[in-house]
Scaffold this motif. Structure first.
Motif, PDB file in Angstrom:
ATOM      1  N   TRP A  71      -2.650  41.694 -45.333  1.00  0.00           N
ATOM      2  CA  TRP A  71      -1.881  42.917 -45.546  1.00  0.00           C
ATOM      3  C   TRP A  71      -2.708  44.185 -45.277  1.00  0.00           C
ATOM      4  O   TRP A  71      -2.163  45.210 -44.898  1.00  0.00           O
ATOM      5  CB  TRP A  71      -1.341  42.965 -46.966  1.00  0.00           C
ATOM      6  CG  TRP A  71      -0.427  41.841 -47.325  1.00  0.00           C
ATOM      7  CD1 TRP A  71      -0.693  40.792 -48.144  1.00  0.00           C
ATOM      8  CD2 TRP A  71       0.909  41.615 -46.853  1.00  0.00           C
ATOM      9  NE1 TRP A  71       0.378  39.937 -48.231  1.00  0.00           N
ATOM     10  CE2 TRP A  71       1.386  40.426 -47.446  1.00  0.00           C
ATOM     11  CE3 TRP A  71       1.747  42.317 -45.981  1.00  0.00           C
ATOM     12  CZ2 TRP A  71       2.650  39.918 -47.206  1.00  0.00           C
ATOM     13  CZ3 TRP A  71       3.022  41.812 -45.744  1.00  0.00           C
ATOM     14  CH2 TRP A  71       3.468  40.626 -46.350  1.00  0.00           C
TER      15      TRP A  71
ATOM     16  N   ARG B 296       1.788  44.009 -40.041  1.00  0.00           N
ATOM     17  CA  ARG B 296       2.656  43.188 -40.902  1.00  0.00           C
ATOM     18  C   ARG B 296       2.982  43.928 -42.195  1.00  0.00           C
ATOM     19  O   ARG B 296       4.128  43.942 -42.648  1.00  0.00           O
ATOM     20  CB  ARG B 296       1.936  41.877 -41.211  1.00  0.00           C
ATOM     21  CG  ARG B 296       2.661  40.960 -42.171  1.00  0.00           C
ATOM     22  CD  ARG B 296       1.746  39.818 -42.562  1.00  0.00           C
ATOM     23  NE  ARG B 296       2.340  38.941 -43.551  1.00  0.00           N
ATOM     24  CZ  ARG B 296       1.635  38.169 -44.369  1.00  0.00           C
ATOM     25  NH1 ARG B 296       0.313  38.197 -44.318  1.00  0.00           N
ATOM     26  NH2 ARG B 296       2.236  37.382 -45.228  1.00  0.00           N
TER      27      ARG B 296
ATOM     28  N   ARG C 230       6.656  45.322 -43.650  1.00  0.00           N
ATOM     29  CA  ARG C 230       7.151  44.945 -44.973  1.00  0.00           C
ATOM     30  C   ARG C 230       7.406  46.172 -45.842  1.00  0.00           C
ATOM     31  O   ARG C 230       8.443  46.295 -46.496  1.00  0.00           O
ATOM     32  CB  ARG C 230       6.143  44.013 -45.649  1.00  0.00           C
ATOM     33  CG  ARG C 230       6.398  43.720 -47.138  1.00  0.00           C
ATOM     34  CD  ARG C 230       7.729  42.989 -47.371  1.00  0.00           C
ATOM     35  NE  ARG C 230       7.803  41.735 -46.699  1.00  0.00           N
ATOM     36  CZ  ARG C 230       7.344  40.574 -47.187  1.00  0.00           C
ATOM     37  NH1 ARG C 230       6.750  40.549 -48.365  1.00  0.00           N
ATOM     38  NH2 ARG C 230       7.490  39.459 -46.508  1.00  0.00           N
TER      39      ARG C 230
ATOM     40  N   SER D 206      10.862  34.556 -50.277  1.00  0.00           N
ATOM     41  CA  SER D 206      10.737  35.503 -49.165  1.00  0.00           C
ATOM     42  C   SER D 206      12.098  35.899 -48.616  1.00  0.00           C
ATOM     43  O   SER D 206      12.344  37.070 -48.318  1.00  0.00           O
ATOM     44  CB  SER D 206       9.876  34.896 -48.052  1.00  0.00           C
ATOM     45  OG  SER D 206       8.554  34.688 -48.483  1.00  0.00           O
TER      46      SER D 206
ATOM     47  N   GLU E 263      11.745  40.997 -40.297  1.00  0.00           N
ATOM     48  CA  GLU E 263      10.664  40.114 -40.738  1.00  0.00           C
ATOM     49  C   GLU E 263      11.052  38.645 -40.753  1.00  0.00           C
ATOM     50  O   GLU E 263      10.209  37.787 -41.037  1.00  0.00           O
ATOM     51  CB  GLU E 263      10.213  40.499 -42.141  1.00  0.00           C
ATOM     52  CG  GLU E 263       9.417  41.768 -42.243  1.00  0.00           C
ATOM     53  CD  GLU E 263       8.789  41.887 -43.619  1.00  0.00           C
ATOM     54  OE1 GLU E 263       7.869  41.115 -43.928  1.00  0.00           O
ATOM     55  OE2 GLU E 263       9.263  42.734 -44.388  1.00  0.00           O
TER      56      GLU E 263
END
Length: 266
Positions: free
Chosen positions: A53, A70, A74, A114, A136
């Motif tokens: 992250w 990424r 998010r 998720s 995503e």
């Protein structure tokens, strides 16, 4: 609130609009009002780096950490749902996800968590729907090694009833009402004059509000029950977030500036 969650909230809510990077010294200052000591912040940063992250960068005021692409995807997706900045684009069709096979139990639990975060609700073991596709989704499926088919489709029936099957809207509505009842006395005790106190209150409110992302897909109003409690809860969150915003901005800017000053004089 865990240090890793607080770190995500700081990057998504404050650092994303300020370049998306900060030094460790700045991060320690930012999380101090939330009662996280420097070792806990450093551990959370290291863990977040290992998970892909954050990544180390060299900033003008010293070594720091920036969001990976990424993480940017998010956090941008989460921000659009937290602050409802995305206009409703539902055209009456659902985004349908059909898994080709069920993964093992641990992978299945991670996948379900998720998918719920991305706004998908389960109609069955292998079938999920969402009011809009998530950018995503492909990454989430690839991470678990799951193959699936996706398509847009209209429902030949009551869309409100379909939504009530995929999400427990009755329980969600009760929890929205409970959120307002719980946080009203807390936020009424914060007058917005003390910057660190305002920052801490704002971040704790955000942390509590962000939990709804796992349960509320952001359905269009025509699919929601009449007098939906989520509307009043969203107005409550917006009102207090906006009320504390000037003090919060002062605190964040001061932490970043102080970190830069300390680095320049070191």
């Amino acid at each position: 609130m865990r240090a890793r969650s607080a770190l995500f909230d700081v990057y998504g809510g404050h650092l994303r609009e300020r370049g998306g990077a900060a030094t460790i010294a700045a991060l320690v200052r930012l999380l101090e009002p939330l009662d996280f000591a420097a070792p806990a912040v450093r551990t959370a940063v290291s863990r977040t780096v290992r998970q892909g992250w954050l990544h180390p960068v060299r900033l003008a005021d010293g070594p720091g950490y920036a969001m990976t692409p990424r993480a940017e995807r998010r956090l941008d997706e989460a921000a659009a749902r937290i602050y409802r900045t995305r206009p409703s684009t539902w055209d009456g069709r659902w985004h349908v996800l059909v898994l080709e096979e069920l993964p093992g139990r641990e992978s299945r639990e991670r996948l379900a968590s998720s998918l719920q975060l991305l706004g998908y609700g389960a109609l069955g073991p292998v079938t999920w729907i969402a009011p809009r596709p998530s950018p995503e989704l492909a990454d989430v499926l690839a991470a678990e090694g799951v193959a699936a088919s996706t398509f847009h489709g209209g429902h030949e029936g009551d869309d409100g009833g379909l939504a009530a099957r995929a999400w427990d809207l009755a329980a969600l509505g009760r929890d929205y009402a409970g959120f307002v009842a719980e946080w009203s006395p807390v936020m009424s005790g914060v007058d917005g004059t003390a910057a660190p106190e305002s920052f801490a209150a704002s971040q704790r409110l955000l942390h509590a509000w962000r939990k709804f992302l796992f349960r509320d897909p952001g359905l269009p109003v025509e699919l929601l029950p009449v007098d939906w409690p989520g509307t009043a809860a969203a107005a409550f969150f917006d009102r207090h977030t906006g009320r504390l915003a000037p003090a919060v901005r002062r605190f964040v800017d001061d932490c970043l500036d102080k970190s830069a000053r300390n680095e320049s004089t070191a």
